[in-house]
Design an enzyme around this catalytic site. Structure first.
Site, PDB file in Angstrom:
ATOM      1  N   PHE A 154       0.758  -1.219  -0.049  1.00 50.44           N
ATOM      2  CA  PHE A 154       0.172   0.042   0.015  1.00 50.44           C
ATOM      3  C   PHE A 154       0.626   1.407  -0.085  1.00 50.44           C
ATOM      4  O   PHE A 154       0.396   2.126  -0.277  1.00 50.44           O
ATOM      5  CB  PHE A 154      -1.078  -0.051   1.249  1.00 50.44           C
ATOM      6  CG  PHE A 154      -0.269   0.446   2.468  1.00 50.44           C
ATOM      7  CD1 PHE A 154      -0.238   1.886   2.753  1.00 50.44           C
ATOM      8  CD2 PHE A 154       0.343  -0.353   3.379  1.00 50.44           C
ATOM      9  CE1 PHE A 154       0.358   2.360   3.916  1.00 50.44           C
ATOM     10  CE2 PHE A 154       0.883   0.182   4.535  1.00 50.44           C
ATOM     11  CZ  PHE A 154       0.958   1.489   4.780  1.00 50.44           C
ATOM     12  N   LYS A 178      -0.974  -7.179  -9.165  1.00 46.90           N
ATOM     13  CA  LYS A 178      -1.857  -7.428  -8.050  1.00 46.90           C
ATOM     14  C   LYS A 178      -1.557  -6.349  -6.947  1.00 46.90           C
ATOM     15  O   LYS A 178      -0.726  -6.485  -6.185  1.00 46.90           O
ATOM     16  CB  LYS A 178      -2.109  -8.856  -7.474  1.00 46.90           C
ATOM     17  CG  LYS A 178      -3.344  -9.129  -6.582  1.00 46.90           C
ATOM     18  CD  LYS A 178      -3.859  -8.276  -5.624  1.00 46.90           C
ATOM     19  CE  LYS A 178      -2.881  -8.439  -4.360  1.00 46.90           C
ATOM     20  NZ  LYS A 178      -3.421  -7.371  -3.291  1.00 46.90           N
ATOM     21  N   GLU A 181      -5.014  -3.881  -2.037  1.00 47.28           N
ATOM     22  CA  GLU A 181      -6.512  -3.428  -2.142  1.00 47.28           C
ATOM     23  C   GLU A 181      -6.637  -2.231  -1.146  1.00 47.28           C
ATOM     24  O   GLU A 181      -7.840  -1.662  -1.197  1.00 47.28           O
ATOM     25  CB  GLU A 181      -7.228  -4.677  -1.419  1.00 47.28           C
ATOM     26  CG  GLU A 181      -6.985  -5.170  -0.005  1.00 47.28           C
ATOM     27  CD  GLU A 181      -5.613  -5.933   0.200  1.00 47.28           C
ATOM     28  OE1 GLU A 181      -4.686  -5.727  -0.603  1.00 47.28           O
ATOM     29  OE2 GLU A 181      -5.725  -6.979   1.292  1.00 47.28           O
ATOM     30  N   SER A 231       5.173  -6.826   3.524  1.00 49.90           N
ATOM     31  CA  SER A 231       5.832  -7.166   4.831  1.00 49.90           C
ATOM     32  C   SER A 231       6.611  -8.547   4.890  1.00 49.90           C
ATOM     33  O   SER A 231       6.463  -9.290   4.111  1.00 49.90           O
ATOM     34  CB  SER A 231       4.843  -7.212   5.735  1.00 49.90           C
ATOM     35  OG  SER A 231       3.854  -8.203   5.581  1.00 49.90           O
ATOM     36  N   CYS A 286       9.288   1.954   3.756  1.00 53.63           N
ATOM     37  CA  CYS A 286      10.406   0.607   3.958  1.00 53.63           C
ATOM     38  C   CYS A 286      11.622   1.315   4.219  1.00 53.63           C
ATOM     39  O   CYS A 286      12.631   0.380   4.529  1.00 53.63           O
ATOM     40  CB  CYS A 286      10.514  -0.286   2.799  1.00 53.63           C
ATOM     41  SG  CYS A 286      10.926   0.278   1.415  1.00 53.63           S
ATOM     42  N   GLU A 386       9.011  -3.719  13.284  1.00 53.85           N
ATOM     43  CA  GLU A 386       8.728  -2.820  12.174  1.00 53.85           C
ATOM     44  C   GLU A 386       7.354  -2.114  12.628  1.00 53.85           C
ATOM     45  O   GLU A 386       6.471  -2.453  12.275  1.00 53.85           O
ATOM     46  CB  GLU A 386       8.522  -3.377  10.906  1.00 53.85           C
ATOM     47  CG  GLU A 386       8.591  -2.192   9.841  1.00 53.85           C
ATOM     48  CD  GLU A 386       8.276  -2.830   8.326  1.00 53.85           C
ATOM     49  OE1 GLU A 386       7.749  -3.999   8.208  1.00 53.85           O
ATOM     50  OE2 GLU A 386       8.727  -2.067   7.683  1.00 53.85           O
TER      51      GLU A 386
HETATM   52  P1  NAD Z   1       1.359  -6.403   3.237  1.00 55.76           P
HETATM   53  O1  NAD Z   1       2.555  -7.581   3.398  1.00 55.76           O
HETATM   54  O2  NAD Z   1       0.323  -6.556   4.151  1.00 55.76           O
HETATM   55  O3  NAD Z   1       0.898  -6.234   1.690  1.00 55.76           O
HETATM   56  C1  NAD Z   1       1.635  -6.635   0.491  1.00 55.76           C
HETATM   57  C2  NAD Z   1       0.744  -7.306  -0.412  1.00 55.76           C
HETATM   58  O4  NAD Z   1       0.405  -8.629  -0.144  1.00 55.76           O
HETATM   59  C3  NAD Z   1      -0.538  -6.492  -0.781  1.00 55.76           C
HETATM   60  O5  NAD Z   1      -0.551  -6.615  -2.368  1.00 55.76           O
HETATM   61  C4  NAD Z   1      -1.692  -7.368   0.057  1.00 55.76           C
HETATM   62  O6  NAD Z   1      -2.705  -7.543  -0.689  1.00 55.76           O
HETATM   63  C5  NAD Z   1      -0.856  -8.891  -0.147  1.00 55.76           C
HETATM   64  N1  NAD Z   1      -1.275  -9.619   1.026  1.00 55.76           N
HETATM   65  C6  NAD Z   1      -1.626  -9.212   2.204  1.00 55.76           C
HETATM   66  N2  NAD Z   1      -1.840 -10.285   3.136  1.00 55.76           N
HETATM   67  C7  NAD Z   1      -1.499 -11.302   2.452  1.00 55.76           C
HETATM   68  C8  NAD Z   1      -1.456 -12.859   2.829  1.00 55.76           C
HETATM   69  N3  NAD Z   1      -1.925 -13.344   4.069  1.00 55.76           N
HETATM   70  N4  NAD Z   1      -1.282 -13.678   1.948  1.00 55.76           N
HETATM   71  C9  NAD Z   1      -0.972 -13.279   0.656  1.00 55.76           C
HETATM   72  N5  NAD Z   1      -0.865 -11.858   0.266  1.00 55.76           N
HETATM   73  C10 NAD Z   1      -1.184 -10.993   1.195  1.00 55.76           C
HETATM   74  O7  NAD Z   1       2.419  -5.073   3.179  1.00 55.76           O
HETATM   75  P2  NAD Z   1       1.591  -3.730   3.204  1.00 55.76           P
HETATM   76  O8  NAD Z   1       1.222  -3.331   4.748  1.00 55.76           O
HETATM   77  O9  NAD Z   1       0.919  -3.316   2.123  1.00 55.76           O
HETATM   78  O10 NAD Z   1       2.929  -2.632   2.994  1.00 55.76           O
HETATM   79  C11 NAD Z   1       3.826  -2.445   4.045  1.00 55.76           C
HETATM   80  C12 NAD Z   1       5.017  -3.366   4.278  1.00 55.76           C
HETATM   81  O11 NAD Z   1       5.654  -3.398   2.910  1.00 55.76           O
HETATM   82  C13 NAD Z   1       6.008  -2.886   5.295  1.00 55.76           C
HETATM   83  O12 NAD Z   1       6.470  -3.964   5.872  1.00 55.76           O
HETATM   84  C14 NAD Z   1       7.170  -2.358   4.272  1.00 55.76           C
HETATM   85  O13 NAD Z   1       8.549  -2.339   4.961  1.00 55.76           O
HETATM   86  C15 NAD Z   1       7.219  -3.278   3.091  1.00 55.76           C
HETATM   87  N6  NAD Z   1       7.759  -2.538   2.033  1.00 55.76           N
HETATM   88  C16 NAD Z   1       8.928  -2.975   1.678  1.00 55.76           C
HETATM   89  C17 NAD Z   1       9.593  -2.362   0.672  1.00 55.76           C
HETATM   90  C18 NAD Z   1      10.795  -3.076   0.054  1.00 55.76           C
HETATM   91  O14 NAD Z   1      11.335  -2.488  -0.925  1.00 55.76           O
HETATM   92  N7  NAD Z   1      11.631  -3.891   1.056  1.00 55.76           N
HETATM   93  C19 NAD Z   1       8.935  -1.394  -0.019  1.00 55.76           C
HETATM   94  C20 NAD Z   1       7.659  -1.217   0.181  1.00 55.76           C
HETATM   95  C21 NAD Z   1       7.105  -1.508   1.368  1.00 55.76           C
END
Ligand code: NAD
Length: 501
Positions: A154, A178, A181, A231, A286, A386
């Site tokens: 997000f 994808k 959401e 994450s 991140c 985090e």
């Molecule tokens: P998230 O892991 O909750 O979601 C990321 C994606 O995974 C979304 O598209 C979501 O719909 C999907 N998802 C969520 N739960 C899922 C599940 N149980 N099974 C399968 N898919 C699932 O992350 P977020 O809250 O959207 O974003 C923030 C996180 O992203 C933070 O931890 C941040 O550090 C990380 N991030 C990392 C980088 C990097 O380059 N390392 C860059 C941006 C964000």
């Protein structure tokens, strides 16, 4: 707005909006008001099947298009994005909450990758060795992988898709994206813009959804690779499941970025950097700095300078003249605020409490002001988790070595920074620290598009980083060709292993 006025956000398949079959939807909010602004469709497995089928059908013609043709589409996209960046920035602010200037910054960093992809001809070149044996030449070519999957978080609804799409597409792949959401509209806007730039229908699909859609994408045999950003627990899951399903996977995970301030550092510069990197985008980056390691005796002076700067930050609606917007959801806001109780219980000192902030915005927004916590014990969840919000923790350390040991003990290894005027100390840090992206007097060391982005340890699963040369390597597969043009001297039967003469 009544429930019936709320627009529905469709998928994008075959070059047009598409409803799919699943009746499931999720609410999309404006975090600055707390109000629901749309309902996004959540794809089921049969929707993913249909999207992959449409994308697969479009792929061969795109694969066979010349490099010049593919580059021209990306170049046209670059021109359109440059001209209409404000439209996209408004979408980012409305669904993510980040202030408009930050939204424009996010787009600028995505645009860099688009521009890098315009030089694909150079990056898709192979190698040629003449006469490796008599009359035999060996050369390599880089070919696209096929239909590739991108799953994005997000916090960068435009930049993260743009880390992957331009390179995947220019290299001749077709993409199923994808997005999160929570803020899905940016990806649809990008898909429309690619269509306007001349990308053939079907080559880029956007499928909205949650875990159900992601699991269907992981399992789908028609998707050859997965690029995930999110994450750490989900990144690990995607990497393990995707690899087991035979796909190539790059899964970028979470972070806990440390900034180490040595006693000889310019404390004003360090305080500016800590505030910018700690509270920009409400800490939902991140590469945000979330743990500041102050090498004594600078702790008191540094904390005072940071607190002084924080007093001038304006928190509020991102469309107004504010420095920092809301958090993404109420649930996330409450989770982040909960760490302040943990901090107090663990004996840390809350120097600036973001729960008391004055807000220039709707009272229904998901607000939490910039928060500074000093003397955080390293066993506290405030230090180890985090938090992903506007909470900057200060840990006092006695030496460079103590600070380095803390950074190395962290399970994450995304970014880090050292602030010092001592070149020798900086060089030592650069060599010794166990982290993938290092800043020297630079707090958010996100590499430019012609290098690659990625962390170490639990911040990246897989061996390919995002964009740059790694991006081209990930979205192509190398084929080595050994070639001989026959003449009569090459005849004869010989079952021995080929040798060169
Ligand atoms: P998230 O892991 O909750 O979601 C990321 C994606 O995974 C979304 O598209 C979501 O719909 C999907 N998802 C969520 N739960 C899922 C599940 N149980 N099974 C399968 N898919 C699932 O992350 P977020 O809250 O959207 O974003 C923030 C996180 O992203 C933070 O931890 C941040 O550090 C990380 N991030 C990392 C980088 C990097 O380059 N390392 C860059 C941006 C964000």
């Amino acid at each position: 707005m009544t429930e019936t006025d709320i627009p529905t956000i469709d998928h994008w398949v075959g070059g047009a909006p598409w409803a799919g079959a699943s009746p499931r939807t999720a609410p999309v909010c404006n975090p600055a008001t707390g109000r629901v602004t749309a309902a996004v469709r959540l794809a089921g497995a049969s929707d993913v099947d249909a999207a992959v089928a449409a994308t697969s059908a479009a792929w061969p013609a795109w694969r066979d298009a010349s490099i010049a043709r593919r580059q021209s589409v990306v170049f046209a996209f670059r021109e359109l994005l440059n001209a209409r960046a404000d439209e996209l920035a408004a979408i980012l602010t409305a669904e993510h909450g980040k202030v408009l200037s930050d939204a424009r910054g996010e787009i600028a960093r995505g645009l860099e990758v688009v521009e890098f992809a315009c030089g694909a001809g150079h990056l898709l070149k192979g190698e040629y060795s003449e006469s490796v044996s008599s009359g035999v030449d060996v050369y390599t070519v880089r070919q696209p992988v096929g239909v590739v999957g991108v799953i994005s978080p997000f916090n960068f609804p435009a930049m993260v898709p743009l880390w992957f799409l331009p390179i995947a597409l220019v290299a001749g792949n077709a993409v199923v994206l994808k997005p999160s959401e929570k803020d899905p509209s940016a990806s649809l806007w990008i898909a429309r813009l690619f269509a306007e730039a001349g990308l053939p229908d079907g080559v880029l699909s956007v499928v909205h959804g949650d875990k159900e859609a992601v699991d269907a994408i992981i399992a789908h045999p028609g998707i050859r690779s997965l690029s995930f950003v999110g994450s750490t627990p989900i990144a690990r899951y995607i990497y393990e499941r995707g690899s087991a399903a035979g796909k190539r996977v790059q899964a970028l995970g979470g972070a806990k970025n440390h900034m180490l301030v040595l006693p000889d550092a310019d404390l004003d510069l360090a305080a500016d950097a800590a505030v910018n990197a700690g509270f920009g985008s409400a800490g939902e980056r991140c590469m945000a700095v979330s743990a500041l390691l102050a090498v004594e005796p600078v702790g008191d002076a540094l904390v005072a300078k940071i607190a002084e700067r924080m007093a001038g930050l304006r928190v509020g609606d991102g469309t107004r003249a504010c420095d920092m917007g809301p958090l993404i959801t109420r649930e996330h806001r409450d989770r982040v605020a909960g760490y302040l109780d943990v901090a107090t219980a663990d004996g840390a000192v809350v120097v600036v409490d973001g729960r008391d902030v004055d807000v220039d915005g709707d009272p229904g927004g998901f607000w939490l002001g910039p928060t500074l916590v000093d003397r955080v014990p390293t066993g506290s969840a405030v230090y180890t988790d985090e938090i992903f919000g506007p909470v900057l923790s200060v840990v006092r350390v006695a030496s460079y070595d103590e600070g380095l040991a803390l950074i190395d003990a962290s399970p994450y290894g995304n970014g880090t920074a050292i602030f010092t005027n001592d070149g020798g100390a900086a060089r030592r840090f650069q060599r010794e620290v166990n982290v993938g992206m290092v800043g020297i007097n630079v707090p958010i060391p996100v590499p430019v598009a012609y290098h690659s982005f990625g962390g170490w340890k639990a911040s990246l699963f897989g061996d390919a980083k995002a964009y740059g040369p790694h991006g081209f390597a990930f979205f192509t597969q190398e084929k080595a060709v050994t070639s001989r043009w026959l003449d009569p001297s090459h005849g004869g039967v010989d079952l021995g292993f080929p040798q060169h003469d």
